[in-house]
Design a protein around this motif. Structure first.
Motif, PDB file in Angstrom:
ATOM      1  N   PHE A 150     -22.438  27.569  65.438  1.00  0.00           N
ATOM      2  CA  PHE A 150     -23.045  27.091  64.195  1.00  0.00           C
ATOM      3  C   PHE A 150     -23.403  28.267  63.278  1.00  0.00           C
ATOM      4  O   PHE A 150     -23.121  28.239  62.068  1.00  0.00           O
ATOM      5  CB  PHE A 150     -24.288  26.268  64.525  1.00  0.00           C
ATOM      6  N   LEU A 151     -24.008  29.305  63.859  1.00  0.00           N
ATOM      7  CA  LEU A 151     -24.345  30.490  63.060  1.00  0.00           C
ATOM      8  C   LEU A 151     -23.095  31.204  62.558  1.00  0.00           C
ATOM      9  O   LEU A 151     -23.092  31.743  61.440  1.00  0.00           O
ATOM     10  CB  LEU A 151     -25.206  31.443  63.895  1.00  0.00           C
ATOM     11  N   GLN A 152     -22.032  31.215  63.362  1.00  0.00           N
ATOM     12  CA  GLN A 152     -20.789  31.842  62.915  1.00  0.00           C
ATOM     13  C   GLN A 152     -20.190  31.100  61.729  1.00  0.00           C
ATOM     14  O   GLN A 152     -19.657  31.710  60.792  1.00  0.00           O
ATOM     15  CB  GLN A 152     -19.799  31.888  64.082  1.00  0.00           C
ATOM     16  N   HIS A 158     -20.970  32.277  54.139  1.00  0.00           N
ATOM     17  CA  HIS A 158     -21.665  33.270  53.313  1.00  0.00           C
ATOM     18  C   HIS A 158     -20.734  34.406  52.917  1.00  0.00           C
ATOM     19  O   HIS A 158     -20.760  34.865  51.750  1.00  0.00           O
ATOM     20  CB  HIS A 158     -22.859  33.812  54.096  1.00  0.00           C
ATOM     21  N   VAL A 159     -19.903  34.856  53.853  1.00  0.00           N
ATOM     22  CA  VAL A 159     -18.975  35.951  53.535  1.00  0.00           C
ATOM     23  C   VAL A 159     -17.941  35.491  52.513  1.00  0.00           C
ATOM     24  O   VAL A 159     -17.601  36.234  51.572  1.00  0.00           O
ATOM     25  CB  VAL A 159     -18.304  36.447  54.829  1.00  0.00           C
ATOM     26  N   ASP A 160     -17.418  34.276  52.669  1.00  0.00           N
ATOM     27  CA  ASP A 160     -16.432  33.775  51.702  1.00  0.00           C
ATOM     28  C   ASP A 160     -17.034  33.618  50.308  1.00  0.00           C
ATOM     29  O   ASP A 160     -16.332  33.787  49.289  1.00  0.00           O
ATOM     30  CB  ASP A 160     -15.889  32.416  52.167  1.00  0.00           C
ATOM     31  N   ALA A 161     -18.325  33.328  50.241  1.00  0.00           N
ATOM     32  CA  ALA A 161     -18.962  33.173  48.934  1.00  0.00           C
ATOM     33  C   ALA A 161     -19.266  34.517  48.282  1.00  0.00           C
ATOM     34  O   ALA A 161     -19.405  34.586  47.048  1.00  0.00           O
ATOM     35  CB  ALA A 161     -20.259  32.372  49.076  1.00  0.00           C
ATOM     36  N   ILE A 177     -15.715  38.161  67.230  1.00  0.00           N
ATOM     37  CA  ILE A 177     -15.738  39.077  68.372  1.00  0.00           C
ATOM     38  C   ILE A 177     -17.055  38.950  69.132  1.00  0.00           C
ATOM     39  O   ILE A 177     -17.082  38.985  70.372  1.00  0.00           O
ATOM     40  CB  ILE A 177     -15.495  40.519  67.901  1.00  0.00           C
ATOM     41  N   VAL A 178     -18.154  38.779  68.409  1.00  0.00           N
ATOM     42  CA  VAL A 178     -19.444  38.584  69.078  1.00  0.00           C
ATOM     43  C   VAL A 178     -19.418  37.319  69.930  1.00  0.00           C
ATOM     44  O   VAL A 178     -19.886  37.297  71.083  1.00  0.00           O
ATOM     45  CB  VAL A 178     -20.578  38.535  68.035  1.00  0.00           C
ATOM     46  N   LEU A 179     -18.858  36.244  69.398  1.00  0.00           N
ATOM     47  CA  LEU A 179     -18.725  35.014  70.173  1.00  0.00           C
ATOM     48  C   LEU A 179     -17.874  35.232  71.416  1.00  0.00           C
ATOM     49  O   LEU A 179     -18.197  34.749  72.513  1.00  0.00           O
ATOM     50  CB  LEU A 179     -18.103  33.917  69.311  1.00  0.00           C
TER      51      LEU A 179
END
Length: 373
Positions: A150-152, A158-161, A177-179
């Protein structure tokens, strides 16, 4: 004291020593893939036999065409049959997994040869224990990875915006990668739980006096030892697990890319053999991981339980018990039945000296002999 070994090389030695287990797993996976790819072949034939876009797949490797083909598989009259077939393959794959993996871990930990009969016999013994471990894995993974997914998704939005181009791609890739790293830790932990479950099944559970001892089937007893072992050897076990995972994935992708790009369509068998070689390498690295985890568990085994002590019985005593003191007195023989103890025989008193025999301590004069001078 267990011998300390390099789990990377020792895991490879265990995998090569029990190579028939890997071969049987590959044969079963290949049979399942062939069985459930028949309906997929029919669907692809209907989509690609009369399509000019299919040349991009027969003469090369086009991700766009492959993705569009996958989307069209869920359309049309054959979509329902394909969905049912793909869903039916999951239970059969899990059954094969629950039968072969416990037997493989048992052969890794013992000197038993990796025959098919041994693998299936041990798989049946540990079947329901591995089902419980799988359900526990899904539950823990949902509780941990669900919020992270969900956080990803929020992070990607947010990054796309805010950004575009390579920077946005790298930031979203970092979140993925963190996931992947968190999921690999969970996978490593529950792999150790499975190894310790097979190890614990070789111990006998303590029972009361007079009862038959049974193998220990308590999966919960393996959770703490697996966590302690992972925490203690995390710096050694996790990099090896990641390296073997990436190595197997790279082998599968490389061989698939080579087979699709460099081999022409009329030569189907070389394409098939090269792709299967890549899948076999990926399966080999997975069994290598199992060997490394088994080596780690053998260095920190679960101690065998000590036998229960015999404690005195507390509480009222049954008078009808043969061991009761009153019963002991009643069961004792009667005094009249006890034979009398014979008296010790005393030495006979010495007889008084006879008057006819001379006393050796008194001097007697013999008149026939001359007197001594």
């Amino acid at each position: 004291m267990p011998e300390t070994r390099n789990i990377f090389t020792h895991g490879l030695a265990l995998t090569l020593r029990r190579l028939p287990a890997l071969l049987w797993a590959y044969v079963f996976n290949l049979a399942l893939a062939f069985l459930f790819s028949i309906s997929l072949n029919l669907q692809l034939s209907k989509l690609l036999n009369h399509s000019l876009a299919a040349q991009r797949l027969s003469n090369g490797f086009d991700l766009g065409t492959l993705g569009e083909t996958y989307l069209h598989l869920h359309e049309g009259p054959t979509a329902g049959a394909g969905t049912v077939t793909s869903h039916a393959s999951i239970p059969l794959f899990l059954i094969v997994y629950f039968l072969l993996v416990p037997g493989t871990l048992f052969c890794y930990q013992t000197d038993s040869p990796a025959r098919l009969g041994t693998l299936l016999q041990q798989g049946l013994l540990y079947f329901w224990r591995f089902v419980r471990i799988t359900l526990l894995t899904l539950l823990v993974s949902a509780l941990i990875l669900g919020p992270l997914f969900f956080l990803q998704g929020k992070w990607a939005d947010h990054v796309d915006a805010q950004l575009v181009g390579r920077s946005a791609f790298l930031l979203i890739l970092a979140g993925n990668i963190v996931l992947f790293l968190v999921a690999s830790i969970l996978r490593l932990y529950f792999d150790l739980v499975e190894v310790y479950t097979v190890q614990l099944g070789q111990h006998l559970r303590p029972t009361l006096f007079g009862q038959q001892a049974k193998p220990d089937r308590r999966v919960r007893r393996t959770l703490a030892p697996a966590w302690r072992n992972l925490r203690t050897h995390f710096a050694e076990a996790w990099p090896i697990f990641l390296f073997l995972t990436l190595l197997g994935f790279a082998a599968a992708v490389l061989t698939a890319r080579i087979s699709m790009h460099m081999l022409a369509q009329p030569r189907v068998w070389p394409t098939f053999l090269l792709a299967q070689f890549g899948l076999f390498l990926m399966l080999f690295t997975r069994f290598w991981q199992r060997g490394a985890e088994t080596s780690l568990a053998l260095q920190s085994p679960i101690p065998s339980p000590a036998p229960l002590p015999i404690l005195p019985v507390a509480g009222p005593i049954d008078p009808t018990d043969p061991l009761h003191p009153s019963r002991r007195i009643q069961l004792a023989p009667e005094p009249s039945a006890i034979p009398p103890t014979p008296e010790p025989i005393s030495d006979p008193e010495p007889a008084p000296p006879s008057l006819d025999e001379p006393d050796p301590g008194v001097f007697h004069h013999d008149p026939t002999k001359p007197p001594p001078h």
